[in-house]
Design an enzyme around this catalytic site. Structure first.
Site, PDB file in Angstrom:
ATOM      1  N   SER A 133      -0.522  11.003 -15.984  1.00 44.38           N
ATOM      2  CA  SER A 133       0.596  11.431 -15.137  1.00 44.38           C
ATOM      3  C   SER A 133       1.635  10.332 -15.000  1.00 44.38           C
ATOM      4  O   SER A 133       1.292   9.139 -14.995  1.00 44.38           O
ATOM      5  CB  SER A 133       0.064  11.803 -13.750  1.00 44.38           C
ATOM      6  OG  SER A 133       1.123  11.982 -12.825  1.00 44.38           O
ATOM      7  N   TYR A 160      -4.062  10.601  -6.026  1.00 47.14           N
ATOM      8  CA  TYR A 160      -3.943  11.307  -7.294  1.00 47.14           C
ATOM      9  C   TYR A 160      -3.512  10.348  -8.404  1.00 47.14           C
ATOM     10  O   TYR A 160      -4.116  10.301  -9.483  1.00 47.14           O
ATOM     11  CB  TYR A 160      -2.927  12.441  -7.161  1.00 47.14           C
ATOM     12  CG  TYR A 160      -2.546  13.072  -8.479  1.00 47.14           C
ATOM     13  CD1 TYR A 160      -3.452  13.849  -9.187  1.00 47.14           C
ATOM     14  CD2 TYR A 160      -1.278  12.869  -9.024  1.00 47.14           C
ATOM     15  CE1 TYR A 160      -3.103  14.411 -10.412  1.00 47.14           C
ATOM     16  CE2 TYR A 160      -0.923  13.433 -10.242  1.00 47.14           C
ATOM     17  CZ  TYR A 160      -1.837  14.201 -10.934  1.00 47.14           C
ATOM     18  OH  TYR A 160      -1.504  14.747 -12.136  1.00 47.14           O
TER      19      TYR A 160
END
Length: 330
Positions: A133, A160
């Site tokens: 990501s 995350y």
């Protein structure tokens, strides 16, 4: 058309990106083994509808399973003769990680380890491509240049992001220890038909069409490198087809490389939907970053990757899909 008979395992096939990647691979003649737990992080009906699009595709098989179940993953990869894996299943969402941190421990950390363990024991294994990501870069100042893969990425601002960076480090160690090639792809704000309802463009569309106000975080001053789903799939499949040498591990940005301000995105979405939005300005939320901007020169050099769909066209396509799926007055 692919002349190979061994299947490709795609995790997260009920998810947004996994669904699109699996169809692309099937279209070029690959056999695909899909895996997904189909949880309720967002509407499971949408996930089931994505899975329903595989009906009639005889070279697709599906396992409803938890990627963190190491025994099951190893069995699937071993018995199906899998040599290539596109690992996209994960617990997504920056804000949700503030509320349910242990979901990220299981899906992102234990799940990634489970997949790697299964791959390293697979006979003749060729390439693991996995989802990372852009959030690993943290909230860094954005100048005239995009984020590059050579940056340290040591200051995540959400759990995350931390789990995604941890996956990269885990893969780096496994590549060195066990010698199987791996590629991590740092995704930048993927959008388009069949997308995720927790993403801003999707939830904004729902509220605009219902005549509800939208909450604009960061006072509308944030920017994102919005990347259309078809372009993302181009990059994923291109990376899959160009593995590193044995024992090699790399991370590559995959984005549009044209960051767009949040207010500009909302304006384009209003045009696509045909309605104006009532906006309520809010401060930035914990875990969010101000801007994202991908330097994709490495992926381009490797695969010829070149995003083709600009934001306005992509949002028009999304709005058309949305009306078709939910109805004109959803």
């Amino acid at each position: 058309m692919s002349g190979r008979t061994d299947p490709i395992l795609v995790t997260g096939t009920a998810g947004f990106i996994g669904h699109a990647v699996a169809h692309r691979l099937l279209d070029r003649g690959e056999r695909v083994i899909g895996v997904d737990i189909v949880n309720d992080y967002y509407d499971p009906k949408l996930k089931e509808a994505r899975l329903a699009t595989f009906q009639g595709r005889n070279t697709f098989a599906f396992h409803r399973a938890d990627i963190a179940d190491a025994e099951t993953m190893a069995k699937i990869i071993r018995e199906e003769g899998v040599r290539r894996v596109v690992h996209l299943a994960a617990q997504a969402g920056v804000r949700y990680s503030l509320e349910n941190p242990f979901a990220y421990e299981r899906s992102n950390l234990a799940g990634h380890l489970s997949i790697m363990e299964a791959c390293r024991h697979a006979e003749g294994f060729e390439h693991l491509v996995y989802a990372s990501s852009s959030s690993v870069y943290g909230d860094k100042p954005m100048g005239g240049e995009g984020f590059t893969e050579d940056e340290a990425a040591v200051d995540p601002v959400s759990l995350y992001a931390a789990t995604k960076r941890a996956c990269e480090l885990m893969s780096q160690s496994y590549a060195k220890l066990y010698g199987f090639p791996q590629t991590g792809l740092r995704f930048f704000t993927v959008y388009g038909p069949w997308g995720r309802p927790d993403m801003a463009y999707f939830s904004f569309t729902q509220k605009i069409m219902r005549g509800e106000a939208i909450e604009v975080y960061g006072e509308g001053k944030m920017a994102r490198d919005f990347t259309y789903i078809d372009d993302i799939v181009d990059g994923i499949v291109g990376a899959l087809d160009h593995p590193p040498e044995a024992g090699g591990h790399r991370v590559l940005n995959i984005g549009d490389s044209h960051p767009v301000g949040l207010m500009e995105m909302i304006e384009a979405l209003e045009d696509a939907v045909g309605q104006k939005a009532e906006k309520v300005m809010r401060p930035m939320q914990p875990g969010d970053v101000t801007a994202t901007f991908a330097d994709v020169s490495k992926l381009h050099a490797l695969t010829g990757y070149q995003p083709k769909v600009m934001l306005r066209e992509g949002l028009q396509r999304f709005a058309e899909w949305y009306r078709g799926y939910y109805g004109p007055t959803a």
